[in-house]
Design an enzyme around this catalytic site. Structure first.
Site, PDB file in Angstrom:
ATOM      1  CG  HIS A 109      -3.450  -3.716   3.271  1.00  0.00           C
ATOM      2  ND1 HIS A 109      -2.422  -3.078   3.937  1.00  0.00           N
ATOM      3  CD2 HIS A 109      -4.151  -2.746   2.658  1.00  0.00           C
ATOM      4  CE1 HIS A 109      -2.508  -1.777   3.731  1.00  0.00           C
ATOM      5  NE2 HIS A 109      -3.540  -1.537   2.951  1.00  0.00           N
ATOM      6  CD  GLU A 134      -0.618  -5.580   5.796  1.00  0.00           C
ATOM      7  OE1 GLU A 134      -0.441  -6.140   4.702  1.00  0.00           O
ATOM      8  OE2 GLU A 134      -0.946  -4.376   5.916  1.00  0.00           O
ATOM      9  CB  CYS A 171      -0.975  -0.046   1.184  1.00  0.00           C
ATOM     10  SG  CYS A 171      -2.368   1.076   1.020  1.00  0.00           S
TER      11      CYS A 171
END
Lengths: 84, 226
Positions: free
Chosen positions: B194, B196, B86
Site C-alpha cells: 500500500h 498510499e 491490493c
C-alpha cells in the site's frame, strides 16, 4: 430445466493452504490416516434450456466467472430435472 | 492531472488514496462509484484496496464485472495509466488487464505488517523517482496476496522488465518474490503493498510517495511534450 453441479478446485500444481490446514486439523483429531485434503467450491445451478448447447454455456460461465483458470480447474455434472 | 478512484461496495482504502492524492500530493482526485461508465475527464485511475463485493467467490472476481470496469478497460486500452493496489491488483488480474492471479497466502494467515521491497525496474512511469534496486518499506495487509503465474508468464514478465517490486523476505509465498508488476505496454500497474499508506512521516514511512511522484512527473512531461 437442468441441474448443473459444478466443482471448482485448485490445479494440482497450485498450493492449497486451506486444504492443508484442514488436513493438519484432522491429524490433530487423530485421523492420521488422512493422506490429503482438497478444499474446493461447489455450485448448484438451475438452468432453463436455451438455444445454445448446455455444456458450451456451462464451460463458458465456468471460464468467465466460477473458476479462475489461471489456478483453478472445474468439472460438472448435468442432470435433467423433472418438470413441476 | 486528475485522478479517479473507483469505489466498489466493500472498498476500504479509497479514502486513504484520495487523502494521499489531494492532501499530500495536491492533485485533484474524485471518488467515483462502481456504476460509473465514463472516465473521459480523468488522466489516471487507481483501483483501491478493500474487499470488493465481500471478496465473494474470489478476490476481485465480482468487481471485475462492475460497470466501471468496462470504462477502466477502455481507459487502459487507450494507453492511460491505471493502478491497482491490493484488492485493486486482484481486480486487475481477474479482469485480464494483468497476467497471473492472487491466491491465499502460503501461511493461510492474513498478514498485516511493514515489508521491505526492492524496486527492480526504475524506468517505468511508476518508478522513475527511485534508485535502481532501492530498498523501500511499505505496509502490506492481505490474506490473498500470494502472486501466482505459470513459468511461461514469469519468463515474459522478466523478459519485458514488468516486475517492478519484489519482496525482500517473501511473506506470502509469491512466485519469484513478486510484489508488483505492470503490463507489457507499461501503463497498468498492480501491487499488493500500500503506497498510499506510506506518504507521511507520521504514518511511519514516506517510501510510497515515489510511485505517485513518478507517475505525476512522467504524465505531466508527456502533456508538455504533446
Amino acid at each position: 430445466m437442468y441441474l448443473v453441479k459444478v466443482y471448482v478446485t485448485y490445479k494440482e500444481s497450485i498450493l492449497d493452504p486451506k486444504g492443508e490446514a484442514v488436513n493438519d486439523a484432522l491429524h490433530r483429531l487423530g485421523y492420521t490416516n488422512v493422506q490429503s485434503v482438497v478444499l474446493g467450491k461447489y455450485f448448484e445451478l438451475k438452468l432453463a434450456a436455451s438455444d445454445r448447447p448446455l455444456d458450451a454455456e456451462v464451460d463458458e460461465l465456468c471460464d468467465r466467472l466460477l473458476a479462475n483458470v489461471n489456478m483453478e480447474t472445474y468439472r460438472y455434472e448435468i442432470t435433467e430435472m423433472e418438470a413441476l | 492531472m486528475k485522478f479517479a478512484v473507483p469505489v466498489f461496495p466493500g472498498s476500504n482504502c479509497d479514502h486513504d488514496m484520495v487523502n494521499a492524492l489531494r492532501d499530500i500530493l495536491n492533485m485533484p482526485a474524485d471518488l467515483v462509484p462502481a456504476t460509473t461508465t465514463n472516465l473521459d475527464q480523468y488522466d489516471a485511475v487507481i483501483l483501491p484496496g478493500g474487499f470488493s463485493y465481500g471478496d465473494y467467490l474470489r478476490s476481485g472476481a465480482i468487481a471485475r464485472f462492475a460497470p466501471v470496469m468496462t470504462a477502466v478497460k477502455a481507459f487502459a486500452a487507450a494507453g492511460k495509466p491505471v493502478m491497482g493496489i491490493c484488492n485493486g491488483f486482484q481486480i486487475l488480474t481477474e479482469a485480464g488487464l494483468l497476467p497471473g492471479a492472487l491466491q491465499a497466502n502460503r501461511s493461510s494467515k492474513f498478514i498485516c505488517q511493514t515489508s521491505p521491497l526492492v524496486v527492480k525496474n526504475t524506468t517505468s512511469q511508476f518508478t522513475t523517482a527511485y534508485e535502481p534496486n532501492q530498498q523501500i518499506q511499505l505496509p502490506i495487509a492481505h490474506g490473498e496476496g500470494n502472486y501466482y503465474c505459470d513459468e511461461a508468464t514469469l519468463a515474459e514478465l522478466r523478459a519485458h522488465q514488468q516486475i517492478l517490486f519484489e519482496y525482500v523476505d517473501n511473506p506470502n509465498g509469491s512466485v519469484a518474490n513478486i510484489a508488483g508488476i505492470m503490463n507489457r505496454q507499461g501503463n497498468v500497474l498492480g501491487m499488493m503493498p500500500h503506497p498510499e499508506r506510506a506518504v507521511e512521516t507520521i504514518l511511519g514511512s514516506t517510501d510510497g510517495l515515489g510511485i505517485f511522484q513518478s507517475l505525476i512527473a512522467n504524465q505531466q512531461q508527456e502533456v508538455s511534450h504533446a
